[in-house]
Motif scaffolding. Structure first.
Motif: not given
Length: 231
Positions: A76-99
């Motif tokens: 959220x901080x990186x994107x809101x400040x326009x610092x970079x694009x973000x590619x998130x690493x996930x296992x999809x086993x924790x929905x709240x993180x994906x959302x």
């Protein structure tokens, strides 16, 4: 006189992962690609934001579960400040993180068990500004949204009513995003220049109040917006 071709652009990547062994493996894979430069390694979310501010990478490869500041908050901080694009690493086993990452404006999601070739191509895809919206990943997001009732529009106010603001062509582009098509594939599908596709994508995101193509893809599938089929 023919001008010499310009050298391929090198993508500058910051890797944020708290597990040393995993981080080393990611860095090793990325450094094997001639067009990718790893400019830094962050061991927690807070450090990732600080390094993004200092180094201004093209992309941050961000784990979601990290100490001091979790990957969602860091995204959220990186994107809101326009610092970079973000590619998130996930296992999809924790929905709240994906959302949470979707709401934060992540440009893509990558499964942690992806192989080396998939990782490199994902970084290149996000680096081109296209986002990582592979149909399989998008379908899994949609399934989770349907099961949990989480808002498909990432809480940014984009809903069925907002679709009325789109032109017919923009609606077609949105449908193509929902199918996981790249800019080049959309250009071929709709018979238009790739630069024109980029303009339409930007307008669609702006009109729907979305931060990323991933959010647009999820919204398109949730609302049943379909792009034209292959010609």
């Amino acid at each position: 006189m023919t001008q010499p071709a310009s050298p391929p652009r090198t993508l500058r990547v910051l890797v944020a992962e708290d597990q040393a062994a995993v981080r080393s493996g990611l860095v090793l894979i990325l450094r094997s690609a001639p067009d990718i430069e790893v400019v830094g390694e962050a061991t927690d979310g807070r450090r990732a934001v600080e390094m993004a501010r200092a180094l201004r990478p093209d992309l941050v490869l961000m784990d979601v579960q990290m100490p001091r500041l979790d990957g969602v908050s860091a995204t959220r901080e990186v994107v809101s400040e326009g610092l970079a694009d973000v590619l998130v690493l996930t296992t999809f086993d924790l929905d709240e993180y994906v959302f949470g990452a979707l709401r934060a404006g992540a440009a893509g999601f990558l499964l942690k068990d992806s192989d080396a070739a998939t990782l490199i191509e994902a970084v290149r895809t996000v680096g081109r500004g296209e986002g990582l919206i592979a149909p399989a990943v998008t379908r899994r997001l949609i399934a989770e949204f349907g099961r949990t009732g989480a808002p498909p529009s990432a809480g940014d106010g984009a809903d069925a009513q907002a679709l009325a603001s789109l032109t017919p062509r923009e609606r077609e582009v949105l449908g193509c995003l929902g199918q996981g098509l790249s800019n080049a594939e959309i250009a071929e599908r709709l018979t238009m220049a790739e630069a024109t596709v980029k303009t339409h994508v930007s307008r669609v995101l702006a009109k729907l109040g979305l931060r990323s193509r991933v959010q647009a893809a999820v919204l398109a599938q949730e609302l049943g917006v379909e792009g034209p089929g292959p010609r």
